[in-house]
Every structure is written in C-alpha cells, then in structure tokens.
Design an enzyme around this catalytic site. Structure first.
Site, PDB file in Angstrom:
ATOM      1  CE  LYS A 158      -4.342   1.141   2.382  1.00 50.95           C
ATOM      2  NZ  LYS A 158      -5.046   1.012   3.663  1.00 50.95           N
TER       3      LYS A 158
HETATM    4  O1  G3P Z   1      -7.784   1.727   5.686  1.00 52.90           O
HETATM    5  C1  G3P Z   1      -8.156   2.931   5.127  1.00 52.90           C
HETATM    6  C2  G3P Z   1      -9.513   3.474   5.518  1.00 52.90           C
HETATM    7  O2  G3P Z   1     -10.509   2.511   5.371  1.00 52.90           O
HETATM    8  C3  G3P Z   1      -9.551   4.271   6.777  1.00 52.90           C
HETATM    9  O3  G3P Z   1     -10.839   4.528   7.266  1.00 52.90           O
HETATM   10  O4  G3P Z   1     -12.432   5.308   8.991  1.00 52.90           O
HETATM   11  O5  G3P Z   1      -9.959   5.703   9.305  1.00 52.90           O
HETATM   12  O6  G3P Z   1     -11.237   6.983   7.608  1.00 52.90           O
HETATM   13  P1  G3P Z   1     -11.120   5.684   8.348  1.00 52.90           P
END
Ligand code: G3P
Length: 216
Positions: A83
């Site tokens: 990633k």
């Molecule tokens: O892994 C990336 C993403 O899904 C992060 O989500 O909820 O931290 O914005 P969030």
C-alpha cells in the site's frame, strides 16, 4: 462486490472470516499501531488464514524508502498488496512493484484526477476515502461514481476499493454505483447481516413452532 476487512485484530478477523465476510484485509499504519504488534508478525499471521489480498502500507515517503519497505512487506507472503500513498513517489513505487507483478493498493485518494493517475500507474487497487470526505462536508460517495465513470470510459482495470466505509449504507451505495471492493471495520461488515424484521420474524416463528409441539 468483494469485502475487505479493515483491521489487524486477529480475533475480529477470524470471526468475520468464519461468516464469509473476508475476501481480503486492509491495514494502515494507524491500524497496525492499534494492534500493538510488529507489522511483519501481524501481517504474516493474517496471511496464514486469509487467502485474498492483504494490504500492508509503507511508512517511507521517498521512492527508495518505499521500494525497500514494500519489498520487505511483499516478501512476507504472496498475497500481500503493497500500500502506497497517492504522491509522485508513491506512484513511481507503484510502477516499480507492478513491473514485478506485486499487487499495489494506492491509498489516500480524495479526487477523481488522483484516481486517474493511479490507474495510469497500473495500480491494482485505488482506495478513495469516502468517510473522510464526508467528515469535511464533501459528498464522499460522489467520488466513487466519478472514478467508476472514468475507469469505464478508458477501460482501466484498476479495482475501485471504496475505503473509509463507516456504515452499511456506505457499502450499499458503493455497491449500487459499482465499486469493485469495499473495505470496512469488522463491526460494519457484520452489521450487513442485520435487520430488525429478521430478528422479529425468527422470534415469532419460534414461538409458533413451540406452540405446535412439533420437532423435526
Ligand atoms: O484503511 C483505510 C480506511 O478505510 C480508513 O478509514 O475510517 O480511518 O477513515 P477511516
């Protein structure tokens, strides 16, 4: 639509996996830090029972650092997707790993033009962060639709991985638009099963069955 679980909590991942909800896993530096474990160890454990892609994110910001870290991470298991962030160095690293046939998930995408650049760099997955756009008052889900249109216009095979999915409604909307994948925390994935009328229906069927005195 395929589901990725956005977590590095082994117990949660196993529970979701048993429910048929894990086509792969995504992690990021915050998720790894929350696990309290070393990245190599936790990614290796996830890959021991998840067959689909498992995203592990580099922390370096320069191309050489990303290549070094990404090579370490991709050596953990064949299903590791490296990633990288959506920066010039990240997309250069994306090209590097795709030439070596390593899966790449380009993350922190907040615009359709960024997604176009990632597709041109050969990304396996593009991760537009819907919830974080919603957080600042922008319509996050519109981005999924824009990327779908652009990728279809040019026949890009980069998979749209709707990320930062915070609710079951996010997942439904992303599926209606045609996102290829969605990644969400295990609690959100498990909630896909839930409907109050299902619970109510089971309750009344069981009560009537009991009254009938029958058994199967
Ligand atoms: O892994 C990336 C993403 O899904 C992060 O989500 O909820 O931290 O914005 P969030």
């Amino acid at each position: 639509m395929k589901f990725f679980a956005d977590s590095a909590d082994i117990a949660e991942l196993r529970a979701c996996h048993d429910m048929g909800l894990v086509d792969g896993v995504t992690t990021n530096p915050s998720i790894i830090a929350k696990s309290g474990r070393k990245i190599r160890e936790v990614i290796a454990e996830i890959c021991s029972f998840v067959e689909g892609p498992v995203s592990a994110e580099v922390a370096a910001l320069d191309f050489d650092g990303m290549v070094r870290e990404g090579s370490e991470l991709s050596a953990i298991a064949k299903n590791v997707a490296v990633k990288v962030p959506l920066t010039p160095a990240g997309l250069k690293a994306c090209r590097h790993f795709r030439e070596k046939d390593v899966m790449v998930n380009v993350t922190l995408c907040f615009s359709a033009n960024q997604a176009l650049l990632a597709a041109k760099a050969g990304a396996t997955f593009i991760s537009p962060f819907v919830g974080r756009l919603d957080d600042i008052g922008l319509p996050g889900m519109d981005l999924i639709g824009e990327i779908r249109t652009i990728y279809d216009n040019y026949g890009f095979d980069t998979n749209i991985l709707a990320a930062s999915m915070r609710t079951v409604n996010h997942i439904k909307e992303a599926a209606l638009i045609g996102a290829d994948y969605a990644t969400a925390p295990p609690a959100v994935l498990k909630a896909l099963y839930s409907h109050p009328l299902t619970d109510k229906g089971i309750e009344s069927f069981l009560a009537d069955w009991k009254k009938s005195g029958q058994s199967i």
